[in-house]
Design an enzyme around this catalytic site. Structure first.
Site, PDB file in Angstrom:
ATOM      1  N   HIS A 235      35.166  12.064  17.022  1.00  0.00           N
ATOM      2  CA  HIS A 235      35.134  11.140  17.998  1.00  0.00           C
ATOM      3  C   HIS A 235      34.393  10.549  17.725  1.00  0.00           C
ATOM      4  O   HIS A 235      33.607  11.096  17.340  1.00  0.00           O
ATOM      5  CB  HIS A 235      35.078  12.058  19.498  1.00  0.00           C
ATOM      6  CG  HIS A 235      35.490  12.647  20.134  1.00  0.00           C
ATOM      7  ND1 HIS A 235      35.245  13.568  20.817  1.00  0.00           N
ATOM      8  CD2 HIS A 235      37.205  12.273  20.180  1.00  0.00           C
ATOM      9  CE1 HIS A 235      36.350  14.436  21.848  1.00  0.00           C
ATOM     10  NE2 HIS A 235      37.218  13.307  21.119  1.00  0.00           N
TER      11      HIS A 235
ATOM     12  N   GLU B 185      30.766   8.842  18.447  1.00  0.00           N
ATOM     13  CA  GLU B 185      29.741  10.086  18.161  1.00  0.00           C
ATOM     14  C   GLU B 185      29.286  10.236  16.803  1.00  0.00           C
ATOM     15  O   GLU B 185      29.165  11.970  15.944  1.00  0.00           O
ATOM     16  CB  GLU B 185      30.262  12.065  18.533  1.00  0.00           C
ATOM     17  CG  GLU B 185      30.450  11.319  19.774  1.00  0.00           C
ATOM     18  CD  GLU B 185      31.701  12.624  19.767  1.00  0.00           C
ATOM     19  OE1 GLU B 185      31.416  13.719  19.499  1.00  0.00           O
ATOM     20  OE2 GLU B 185      32.048  12.641  21.466  1.00  0.00           O
TER      21      GLU B 185
ATOM     22  N   HIS C 151      30.260  17.811  17.650  1.00  0.00           N
ATOM     23  CA  HIS C 151      30.728  16.465  17.744  1.00  0.00           C
ATOM     24  C   HIS C 151      28.761  15.649  18.725  1.00  0.00           C
ATOM     25  O   HIS C 151      27.243  16.813  18.037  1.00  0.00           O
ATOM     26  CB  HIS C 151      31.233  17.443  19.243  1.00  0.00           C
ATOM     27  CG  HIS C 151      32.517  17.307  18.964  1.00  0.00           C
ATOM     28  ND1 HIS C 151      32.982  16.537  19.784  1.00  0.00           N
ATOM     29  CD2 HIS C 151      32.471  18.337  18.351  1.00  0.00           C
ATOM     30  CE1 HIS C 151      34.651  17.236  19.624  1.00  0.00           C
ATOM     31  NE2 HIS C 151      34.410  17.746  18.888  1.00  0.00           N
TER      32      HIS C 151
ATOM     33  N   GLU D 243      27.456  21.073  20.396  1.00  0.00           N
ATOM     34  CA  GLU D 243      27.068  19.333  20.826  1.00  0.00           C
ATOM     35  C   GLU D 243      25.676  18.378  20.749  1.00  0.00           C
ATOM     36  O   GLU D 243      24.396  19.566  21.003  1.00  0.00           O
ATOM     37  CB  GLU D 243      27.574  19.861  22.163  1.00  0.00           C
ATOM     38  CG  GLU D 243      28.960  19.625  22.623  1.00  0.00           C
ATOM     39  CD  GLU D 243      29.941  18.428  22.617  1.00  0.00           C
ATOM     40  OE1 GLU D 243      29.153  17.679  22.507  1.00  0.00           O
ATOM     41  OE2 GLU D 243      31.151  18.617  23.059  1.00  0.00           O
TER      42      GLU D 243
END
Length: 548
Positions: free
Chosen positions: A289, A292, A385, A459
């Site tokens: 992504h 990010e 991420h 994350e």
């Protein structure tokens, strides 16, 4: 590759031919704030009060790629051929205080700026190319600043209903004058920050507003959602690595494949020289992504440590073969997308699809892992991420409720160990292990289905940490330290002395007992307890908060 000339292996980024690209070289100095930058108390919902409505305001910048048709066709270095257009309104003279906006550079994103007051601007972000969605990442330049007035900016088309801007996250500002004269880089700025619902249309859009005072007159400044890390930044890093006579002995850099635009998706293989017999494999990836960018700084910290002379790094290289893809979606990063590749879709929902032509990065990564699994064990996969709605650092793992108790507990050991190594950053209670139907085509679940026993998404919050007495933003140093702490945790996890592992298994068991409302030590098997039961008592479900 050792024999390949550097210029041909690290060519300039390729852009879709619809994209105009400025010739300016944009680089930012690296700097760590002398003390942590605290969260900013957010405002409640506000009614926008402008001198003029958006309709009455003056459009002072408008740059939108002329997308011919609805899909990507071809790319070239430098994007659109021919002279650049002038999307910014010209100044009327030295007294004109209108800001000059620009975003047509690598990873830049700003579509439109409307002046609605002397120092008030409404901004619109560019959706991910070949889509009408995913407005979240921003990165743009402003010139012709004034030091004295308070400026108010409102991004009027943010896509997500919930955001860390509602919990104290601030945008980043970079002042060229401060960088040149004082050595100061990106810093958190903004007061009266408000994140609230804007338009009443469908789908609804959300507004992010902040007030800021610029540090100097006539400065060149940049705003960004997170510390930018471009494809060119990665190429500079890899160029230095390939040229280093020491590190290049245990690290090879190859092209895993080429992206739709023809940009190389780089693959690093890291292990000590002298054969790989008996070595297990660890696979890591980042930046599927593009918005990010914090994940790239964590990845850089991981690579810096793993390639260092530190005794633990040497041990890791002796024990394992590391296969690392630091930027899975280079095209998205180049054009300033938030989530998608040039296929106009999220590549982290495309694993396991037979579409190498549409999603080359994830297709070739999965195929490589499949090949490796035929020869040796892949002990762990981790996809790095960023997260826009939850503070701290946490992981998503894979737990099947039919598995035995030992397997289910062991899935949780690596995240628990990481929380012990990073107590002021990593939240074990925020980790989730449910494999939902909507996540079947993510990297984490796809690798687990292939046979990678420990497969995770890491994350990293766009904001920072609320742990260990902190309520402050992550600095670049914080993000990079996560990579080193990840390496420490790998050694703990694989320690042949079982004490640490056994202690963590017991601790996970106790935590799950407490979660289920059982008395610790009461025993009982976990193999028949459903994931929804195990995770129903923790805050928020994977589907409602996961950015992965």
């Amino acid at each position: 590759s050792p024999g390949e000339p550097q210029a041909s292996f690290f060519p300039a980024p390729r852009w879709p031919v619809e994209c105009e690209v400025t010739q300016d070289t944009i680089e930012h100095i690296e700097w760590v704030p002398p003390k942590p930058e605290p969260f900013c108390p957010p405002m409640g919902p506000e009614q926008p009060v402008y001198s003029l409505s958006e309709e009455q305001g003056t459009t002072v910048y408008h740059s939108s790629p002329a997308l011919q048709g609805s899909c990507f066709t071809r790319a070239r270095v430098g994007g659109a051929p021919g002279p650049l257009s002038s999307p910014a309104a010209p100044l009327e003279g030295p007294q004109d205080t209108t800001l000059l906006f620009e975003s047509r550079f690598e990873s830049g994103n700003l579509q439109k700026a409307i002046k609605v007051g002397p120092y008030e601007y409404v901004l619109m972000l560019q959706p991910d190319l070949y889509t009408a969605k995913h407005t979240q990442w921003f990165y743009f330049r402003v010139q012709n600043t004034r030091q004295e007035p308070l400026y108010r900016f409102t991004i009027a088309n943010m896509a997500k209903p919930k955001s860390l801007y509602g919990q104290g996250l601030q945008p980043l500002l970079y002042s060229q004058q401060d960088a040149q004269s004082r050595g100061i880089g990106w810093r958190r700025v903004g007061t009266d920050i408000c994140y609230c619902r804007g338009s009443a249309g469908e789908p609804p859009l959300f507004r992010l507003s902040w007030t800021v005072r610029f540090p100097h007159d006539s400065d060149t400044c940049f705003f960004a959602a997170c510390y930018p890390y471009t494809y060119s930044d990665l190429q500079r890093y890899l160029r230095a690595l390939v040229a280093d006579p020491v590190r290049s002995q245990y690290c090879t850099v190859q092209a895993l494949c080429r992206s739709l635009a023809g940009n190389s998706v780089y693959l690093l293989t890291i292990t000590s020289p002298g054969g790989t017999a008996g070595k297990r494999v660890v696979v890591a990836s980042a930046r599927v992504h593009p918005g990010e960018s914090g994940s790239s700084w964590a990845m850089r910290g991981f690579l810096d440590f793993l390639l260092s002379a530190h005794a633990d790094a040497q041990l890791l290289r002796r024990l394992f073969v590391f296969k690392v893809v630091p930027m899975l979606n280079p095209d998205g990063v180049v054009v300033g997308n938030s989530r998608c590749s040039l296929a106009g879709r999220d590549p982290n929902r495309a694993y396991g699809m037979a579409l190498p032509g549409s999603f080359p990065g994830v297709w070739h990564l999965r195929a490589m892992v499949q090949r490796v699994l035929e020869e040796r064990e892949v002990m762990l996969y981790c996809d790095f991420h960023g997260h826009s709605r939850k503070n701290n650092v946490f992981m998503y793992g894979c737990d099947a409720s039919g598995d035995g108790t030992g397997t289910r507990l062991r899935q949780r050991v690596f995240p628990l160990m990481l929380s012990k190594n990073a107590p002021n950053k990593f939240s074990f209670s925020s980790c989730k292990f449910q494999v939902q139907k909507s996540k079947e085509r993510t990297g984490r679940v796809s690798m687990w289905r292939l046979g990678v026993s420990h497969s995770y998404t890491l994350e990293v919050a766009f904001s920072g940490s609320t742990l260990g007495g902190r309520r402050s933003h992550f600095s670049k140093e914080d993000l990079e330290s996560l990579g080193r702490l990840f390496c420490d945790t790998l050694l703990d996890f694989c320690n042949p002395a079982p004490a640490k592992l056994q202690q963590c298994l017991v601790e996970v068991d106790v935590l799950l007992q407490q979660q289920m409302g059982r008395e610790p030590g009461s025993g009982g098997s976990w193999s028949n307890v459903s994931l929804s039961e195990l995770e129903s008592s923790t805050s928020g479900s994977d589907s409602s908060v996961s950015d992965g």
